[in-house]
Design a protein around this motif. Structure first.
Motif, PDB file in Angstrom:
ATOM      1  N   UNK A  70      -1.507  -5.496   3.299  1.00 23.15           N
ATOM      2  CA  UNK A  70      -2.321  -6.674   3.127  1.00 23.15           C
ATOM      3  C   UNK A  70      -2.372  -6.358   1.325  1.00 23.15           C
ATOM      4  N   UNK A  71      -2.040  -5.386   0.994  1.00 21.23           N
ATOM      5  CA  UNK A  71      -1.986  -5.461  -0.659  1.00 21.23           C
ATOM      6  C   UNK A  71      -0.609  -5.948  -1.136  1.00 21.23           C
ATOM      7  N   UNK A  72       0.430  -6.121  -0.331  1.00 23.78           N
ATOM      8  CA  UNK A  72       1.663  -6.607  -0.875  1.00 23.78           C
ATOM      9  C   UNK A  72       1.827  -7.840  -1.708  1.00 23.78           C
ATOM     10  N   UNK A  73       1.208  -9.009  -1.459  1.00 24.16           N
ATOM     11  CA  UNK A  73       0.965 -10.108  -2.338  1.00 24.16           C
ATOM     12  C   UNK A  73       0.847  -9.822  -3.518  1.00 24.16           C
ATOM     13  N   UNK A  74      -0.231  -8.942  -4.139  1.00 26.06           N
ATOM     14  CA  UNK A  74      -0.217  -8.692  -5.189  1.00 26.06           C
ATOM     15  C   UNK A  74       0.694  -7.709  -6.174  1.00 26.06           C
ATOM     16  N   UNK A  75       1.596  -7.103  -5.338  1.00 26.78           N
ATOM     17  CA  UNK A  75       2.598  -6.238  -5.810  1.00 26.78           C
ATOM     18  C   UNK A  75       3.896  -7.410  -6.216  1.00 26.78           C
ATOM     19  N   UNK A  76       4.049  -8.690  -5.679  1.00 28.59           N
ATOM     20  CA  UNK A  76       5.155  -9.433  -6.072  1.00 28.59           C
ATOM     21  C   UNK A  76       5.139  -9.885  -7.382  1.00 28.59           C
ATOM     22  N   UNK A  77       6.144 -10.116  -8.286  1.00 32.34           N
ATOM     23  CA  UNK A  77       6.080 -10.707  -9.431  1.00 32.34           C
ATOM     24  C   UNK A  77       5.637 -12.105  -9.391  1.00 32.34           C
ATOM     25  N   UNK A  78       4.984 -12.816 -10.270  1.00 31.61           N
ATOM     26  CA  UNK A  78       4.284 -13.870 -10.160  1.00 31.61           C
ATOM     27  C   UNK A  78       5.122 -15.078 -10.038  1.00 31.61           C
ATOM     28  N   UNK A  82       8.020 -14.836  -8.245  1.00 31.17           N
ATOM     29  CA  UNK A  82       8.620 -14.778  -6.979  1.00 31.17           C
ATOM     30  C   UNK A  82       7.579 -15.189  -6.026  1.00 31.17           C
ATOM     31  N   UNK A 106      -6.661  -7.736  -4.838  1.00 35.16           N
ATOM     32  CA  UNK A 106      -7.096  -6.852  -6.037  1.00 35.16           C
ATOM     33  C   UNK A 106      -8.723  -6.969  -5.533  1.00 35.16           C
TER      34      UNK A 106
END
Lengths: 290, 273
Positions: free
Chosen positions: A105-113, A115, A166
């Motif tokens: 669930x936290x993964x989307x926050x880790x992508x570069x904007x 991407x 977040x």
């Protein structure tokens, strides 16, 4: 607890470095904002004082951009708060695979904007080949081209997807700091789950919600890459926020004076929110000491 | 309390739906990277397909990807290193010299971190042009160091405050200078904290776009800038794009998964643990 002072001069290099890289440019931005200065027409450079600001306020683009910034920031923060709270409550339950679910669930926050935006723009929202648009067509709601028809809505969707983790993480930390005995005692007194949520969980979360909301407002106000990739601020200025407008003014029109004046307005706005954040932080520290 | 019966089913279904919404698109991107270009554009979308590495080959070999990866790694590593060199002594002194002035310095650090980038980019651009720092690794390192320095100071200070005071005092009784104490006592005991702080710096620098895009042209451009070039989708190769995107985010996603326990502390500047 008192700790004996140790080498206060050790903080000096860091403080000087930060001052040079952040405060000096800040003062220069203020100075540029008093000038009419376009890099493409250096001969027109002149000191115009506050007139630059009057021009900004009279610019027909300015108020629509402010409105878009408010709608964008407000919607993203509100949506991520709702989803983030729901997910935090969910992850606070015990179930098999909870740790894995949290990690994914936290993964989307880790992508570069960039991407995230490229992924949404092409793979999900492309009018012909996109996964999401194909799903909408399949249930009879298509064909649609979200990025053209609902540019601001699409940008809000992308940012909400990115920033929900977040909120979730901060609120989950809040939930996990709630003493279990307090809940247990209320349950023994016969409180129902919704009553617990309303009278124990949410009041406890208030401070965490304040921190998360204020920080997210600050970050979302400065988001740029998502808009740059997904809509380029358009069509027209339909999805242009303050940050993107300053970028356009500075790096597309090379209008340094005007861009700096809008920049100063953005700084003032951010400082207002920062002030609130510092107050929450200070109150928290006072409570922790009490 | 363990939920049971119906509640348990509801929790499981909700969790699955949430994971699908959050991670589904990313998983789909990963899958698409192994498709042929024809499969990538199939309608309806194909779940079963014959995997191929042609997208990865095109993305990594026949493109500027590796050069961009090179500058990203350089910028990220050097800026993290510099932020640590400046931040460790600062965090140490602010942790062990409490008081009004330390408080003010700490709050001021936050304010520099929360400053909108648009408030400083214009003078930085003008200065960088004059100093020939546009499109250089050094230029981005200077900026990212300033971006991550407040984070390093706050994070490390909060880790230093967690150390048992007796050990530090014992070192002092034996006459250790501040630098000896830092090197032989404080740092070795904070290794996990140092590691997760470094991972956070990596994440922020790796993903940064605004400064990277506006202050580079090509030589020092990072992956985040390179990936933005896929914004024009006309006649695009999706398998290739997905492979490039997956490769660009993979190291940072792994770093984030590893550091997830400390993510909150870093994101809130230590206000929430």
């Amino acid at each position: 607890m008192t700790r004996p002072a140790r080498g206060p001069w050790l903080a000096l290099p860091a403080v000087i470095y930060l001052a040079v890289l952040t405060q000096v440019p800040l003062v220069l931005t203020l100075y540029y904002s008093f000038r009419r200065w376009n890099l493409l027409r250096p001969e027109t450079d002149a000191f115009i004082g506050l007139r630059g600001y009057a021009d900004v306020l009279r610019d027909p683009m300015f108020w629509p951009v402010i409105r878009t910034t408010m709608v964008l920031t407000g919607s993203v923060v509100a949506l991520t708060l709702v989803f983030g709270l729901a997910l935090a409550l969910l992850l606070n339950q015990e179930f098999r695979g909870r740790h894995l679910a949290r990690t994914l669930l936290i993964t989307p926050f880790l992508l570069m904007p960039t991407v995230s935006a490229v992924l949404w723009k092409n793979v999900l929202l492309d009018p012909t080949f996109g996964l999401a648009t194909a799903a909408l067509t399949a249930i009879g709601l298509g064909p649609v081209d979200p990025l053209t028809r609902y540019p601001l809505g699409s940008v809000i969707a992308i940012m909400t997807w990115e920033w929900t983790p977040f909120m979730m993480l901060i609120l989950l930390a809040g939930l996990q700091s709630l003493p279990e005995e307090q809940l247990e005692a209320a349950r023994i007194d016969g409180a129902r789950p919704l009553t617990l949520l309303r009278f124990i969980v949410l009041p406890h979360l208030t401070r965490y919600i304040e921190i998360a909301v204020l920080l997210e407002v600050l970050f979302v106000l400065s988001l740029f890459g998502e808009i740059f990739v997904a809509t380029s601020g358009g069509p027209g200025i339909a999805s242009t926020n303050l940050t993107y407008q300053i970028y356009r003014e500075a790096f597309e029109r090379w209008n340094i004076g005007r861009a700096s004046a809008v920049g100063v307005i953005a700084i003032l706005l951010a400082n207002l929110i920062l002030l609130l954040f510092v107050r929450v932080l200070r109150r928290g520290r006072a409570e922790a000491l009490a | 309390m363990r939920p049971r019966g119906l509640t348990r089913v509801a929790v499981a279904v909700a969790a699955l739906a949430a994971v699908l919404a959050a991670f589904g698109p990313i998983l789909w991107m990963g899958l698409t990277s192994f498709k042929s270009e024809a499969d990538a554009f199939a309608i309806p979308p194909r779940v079963l397909f014959e995997p191929t590495l042609s997208g990865w080959h095109a993305a990594l070999v026949e493109s500027p990807f590796l050069a961009r990866l090179g500058s990203t790694v350089m910028v990220t590593s050097f800026s993290t290193l510099a932020a640590f060199l400046l931040g460790i002594p600062a965090a140490y002194s602010l942790a062990f010299a409490p008081g009004k002035r330390a408080d003010l310095v700490l709050l001021w650090c936050i304010s520099t971190r929360m400053l909108p980038p648009v408030g400083v980019i214009i003078p930085l651009y003008v200065l960088f042009r004059r100093l020939a720092l546009i499109d250089t690794t050094l230029g981005l390192v200077l900026i990212f160091t300033a971006m991550n320095l407040p984070l390093v100071i706050w994070m490390l200070r909060s880790f230093f405050l967690d150390l048992p005071l007796e050990v530090v005092e014992a070192a002092r009784l034996e006459g250790a200078t501040p630098l000896q104490e830092l090197r032989h006592v404080v740092l070795p005991m904070s290794l996990p904290g140092l590691a997760s702080t470094a991972l956070l710096c990596f994440i922020f620098a790796w993903n940064e776009f605004f400064f990277s895009y506006n202050l580079t042209v090509s030589r020092a451009a990072t992956l985040s800038v390179y990936l933005a070039s896929f914004k024009t989708s006309e006649g695009l190769f999706w398998a290739r794009m997905s492979a490039a995107a997956t490769a660009a985010v993979l190291p940072i996603v792994v770093a984030g998964w590893v550091a997830q326990r400390q993510l909150v502390r870093g994101l809130t500047m230590g206000a929430v643990r």
